[in-house]
Design a protein around this motif. Structure first.
Motif, mmCIF file in Angstrom:
data_model
loop_
_atom_site.group_PDB
_atom_site.id
_atom_site.type_symbol
_atom_site.label_atom_id
_atom_site.label_comp_id
_atom_site.label_asym_id
_atom_site.label_seq_id
_atom_site.Cartn_x
_atom_site.Cartn_y
_atom_site.Cartn_z
ATOM 1 N N MET A 162 0.804 -1.222 0.000
ATOM 2 C CA MET A 162 0.000 0.000 0.000
ATOM 3 C C MET A 162 0.845 1.284 0.000
ATOM 4 O O MET A 162 0.627 2.130 -0.833
ATOM 5 N N VAL A 163 1.789 1.453 0.917
ATOM 6 C CA VAL A 163 2.559 2.696 0.968
ATOM 7 C C VAL A 163 3.883 2.584 0.230
ATOM 8 O O VAL A 163 4.546 3.589 -0.012
ATOM 9 N N GLY A 164 4.286 1.365 -0.146
ATOM 10 C CA GLY A 164 5.561 1.160 -0.823
ATOM 11 C C GLY A 164 5.775 2.048 -2.033
ATOM 12 O O GLY A 164 6.789 2.764 -2.113
ATOM 13 N N PRO A 165 4.841 2.084 -2.985
ATOM 14 C CA PRO A 165 5.044 2.935 -4.161
ATOM 15 C C PRO A 165 5.191 4.423 -3.828
ATOM 16 O O PRO A 165 6.005 5.116 -4.431
ATOM 17 N N ARG A 166 4.422 4.897 -2.849
ATOM 18 C CA ARG A 166 4.547 6.319 -2.468
ATOM 19 C C ARG A 166 5.901 6.594 -1.823
ATOM 20 O O ARG A 166 6.513 7.632 -2.073
ATOM 21 N N LEU A 167 6.369 5.676 -0.976
ATOM 22 C CA LEU A 167 7.681 5.854 -0.362
ATOM 23 C C LEU A 167 8.797 5.771 -1.400
ATOM 24 O O LEU A 167 9.780 6.517 -1.326
ATOM 25 N N GLU A 168 8.670 4.873 -2.368
ATOM 26 C CA GLU A 168 9.676 4.770 -3.437
ATOM 27 C C GLU A 168 9.778 6.087 -4.195
ATOM 28 O O GLU A 168 10.875 6.598 -4.438
ATOM 29 N N GLN A 169 8.628 6.645 -4.556
ATOM 30 C CA GLN A 169 8.616 7.914 -5.284
ATOM 31 C C GLN A 169 9.224 9.018 -4.428
ATOM 32 O O GLN A 169 10.013 9.832 -4.913
ATOM 33 N N LEU A 170 8.887 9.054 -3.155
ATOM 34 C CA LEU A 170 9.434 10.044 -2.233
ATOM 35 C C LEU A 170 10.952 9.912 -2.142
ATOM 36 O O LEU A 170 11.681 10.909 -2.167
ATOM 37 N N MET A 171 11.439 8.674 -2.053
ATOM 38 C CA MET A 171 12.883 8.440 -1.990
ATOM 39 C C MET A 171 13.577 8.984 -3.233
ATOM 40 O O MET A 171 14.605 9.664 -3.140
ATOM 41 N N LEU A 172 13.030 8.703 -4.408
ATOM 42 C CA LEU A 172 13.660 9.142 -5.650
ATOM 43 C C LEU A 172 13.627 10.657 -5.804
ATOM 44 O O LEU A 172 14.616 11.263 -6.233
ATOM 45 N N VAL A 173 12.522 11.282 -5.438
ATOM 46 C CA VAL A 173 12.437 12.743 -5.511
ATOM 47 C C VAL A 173 13.472 13.369 -4.581
ATOM 48 O O VAL A 173 14.190 14.303 -4.967
ATOM 49 N N ASN A 174 13.578 12.861 -3.361
ATOM 50 C CA ASN A 174 14.561 13.397 -2.420
ATOM 51 C C ASN A 174 15.981 13.100 -2.877
ATOM 52 O O ASN A 174 16.890 13.904 -2.647
ATOM 53 N N LEU A 175 16.180 11.968 -3.524
ATOM 54 C CA LEU A 175 17.508 11.625 -4.028
ATOM 55 C C LEU A 175 17.934 12.596 -5.133
ATOM 56 O O LEU A 175 19.086 13.037 -5.157
ATOM 57 N N VAL A 176 17.024 12.958 -6.013
ATOM 58 C CA VAL A 176 17.338 13.944 -7.053
ATOM 59 C C VAL A 176 17.712 15.276 -6.413
ATOM 60 O O VAL A 176 18.681 15.921 -6.827
ATOM 61 N N ASP A 177 16.980 15.686 -5.385
ATOM 62 C CA ASP A 177 17.330 16.920 -4.666
ATOM 63 C C ASP A 177 18.734 16.816 -4.069
ATOM 64 O O ASP A 177 19.516 17.775 -4.127
ATOM 65 N N LEU A 178 19.059 15.659 -3.503
ATOM 66 C CA LEU A 178 20.386 15.447 -2.932
ATOM 67 C C LEU A 178 21.451 15.497 -4.018
ATOM 68 O O LEU A 178 22.478 16.179 -3.864
ATOM 69 N N PHE A 179 21.248 14.795 -5.127
ATOM 70 C CA PHE A 179 22.214 14.815 -6.233
ATOM 71 C C PHE A 179 22.426 16.244 -6.737
ATOM 72 O O PHE A 179 23.550 16.654 -7.024
ATOM 73 N N ARG A 180 21.348 17.009 -6.847
ATOM 74 C CA ARG A 180 21.439 18.389 -7.323
ATOM 75 C C ARG A 180 22.282 19.232 -6.350
ATOM 76 O O ARG A 180 23.176 19.977 -6.765
ATOM 77 N N ALA A 181 22.014 19.112 -5.059
ATOM 78 C CA ALA A 181 22.772 19.872 -4.058
ATOM 79 C C ALA A 181 24.237 19.449 -4.052
ATOM 80 O O ALA A 181 25.137 20.295 -3.942
ATOM 81 N N GLU A 182 24.496 18.162 -4.182
ATOM 82 C CA GLU A 182 25.881 17.685 -4.214
ATOM 83 C C GLU A 182 26.603 18.178 -5.464
ATOM 84 O O GLU A 182 27.782 18.522 -5.408
ATOM 85 N N ALA A 183 25.909 18.241 -6.589
ATOM 86 C CA ALA A 183 26.521 18.755 -7.824
ATOM 87 C C ALA A 183 26.873 20.231 -7.661
ATOM 88 O O ALA A 183 27.958 20.666 -8.089
ATOM 89 N N GLU A 184 25.987 20.999 -7.042
ATOM 90 C CA GLU A 184 26.263 22.419 -6.805
ATOM 91 C C GLU A 184 27.489 22.584 -5.912
ATOM 92 O O GLU A 184 28.349 23.432 -6.163
ATOM 93 N N GLU A 185 27.579 21.776 -4.874
ATOM 94 C CA GLU A 185 28.730 21.839 -3.975
ATOM 95 C C GLU A 185 30.006 21.413 -4.706
ATOM 96 O O GLU A 185 31.074 21.981 -4.491
ATOM 97 N N THR A 186 29.888 20.433 -5.570
ATOM 98 C CA THR A 186 31.044 19.974 -6.343
ATOM 99 C C THR A 186 31.561 21.087 -7.247
ATOM 100 O O THR A 186 32.776 21.320 -7.323
ATOM 101 N N VAL A 187 30.665 21.794 -7.912
ATOM 102 C CA VAL A 187 31.079 22.908 -8.770
ATOM 103 C C VAL A 187 31.793 23.969 -7.936
ATOM 104 O O VAL A 187 32.865 24.461 -8.318
ATOM 105 N N LYS A 188 31.235 24.324 -6.795
ATOM 106 C CA LYS A 188 31.885 25.316 -5.914
ATOM 107 C C LYS A 188 33.268 24.838 -5.503
ATOM 108 O O LYS A 188 34.225 25.619 -5.495
#
Length: 173
Positions: free
Chosen positions: A138-164
């Motif tokens: 029941m909640v698995g698909p929603r949690l999976e989507q939440l994990m991936l959305v947050n992971l993209v945010d993390l990758f984006r922030a890490e890329a910004e820090e890497t550029v700096k």
């Protein structure tokens, strides 16, 4: 059923060699973790191993339970301690591939995937291909989507820090 996505971090002014050299220094990882502490205080570089066969790094991220979305709080009764591992193969002078995973003790799922660092006409790109799987009906698909959305945010922030970080070491880029 697991959910997947692709995310590309582009580094238009930096080469694959510059990025791979950054990945192989503890100073880079410590700077990246220090930036992440602004959002969650419990982050640390556990280990970094650099050899002829590549790079292996282990990070710990601690997310206080009260910072988790309600749906995740329903599953997690304590702070969420994430062990994140990244490994990169040897650099061949142009590109390299790696893999990453994140695990939570007694966590109800898995998160991992592949990553590829390759040159482009203007610099380089790091392409992540994560897959999230939560084993809760029941909640698995929603949690999976939440994990991936947050992971993209993390990758984006890490890329910004890497550029700096790269620009601070090579301001002429």
């Amino acid at each position: 059923m697991a959910r997947r996505l692709d995310y590309s971090a582009r580094y238009p002014l930096h080469t694959t060699k510059e990025l791979y050299e950054a990945l192989s220094t503890r100073e880079y990882w410590e700077a990246r973790v220090a930036e992440m502490r602004k959002y969650t205080p419990g982050n640390e570089v556990v280990s970094l191993d650099v050899s002829d066969s590549g790079i292996e790094v282990v990070l710990h991220h601690t997310l206080p339970r009260e910072m988790l979305p309600e749906i995740a709080q329903a599953v997690m009764r304590k702070d969420m301690i994430i062990t994140r591992k990244e490994s990169w193969g040897p650099f061949d002078g142009a590109e390299t591939v790696g893999k990453f995973s994140a695990s939570i003790p007694a966590g109800p799922g898995s998160l991992g995937g592949g990553v590829r660092l390759f040159p482009t006409e203007t610099g380089c790109t790091m392409r992540f291909s994560p897959e999230a799987k939560v084993f809760i009906p029941m909640v698995g698909p929603r949690l999976e989507q939440l994990m991936l959305v947050n992971l993209v945010d993390l990758f984006r922030a890490e890329a910004e820090e890497t550029v700096k970080w790269l620009e601070a070491r090579n301001p002429t880029s």
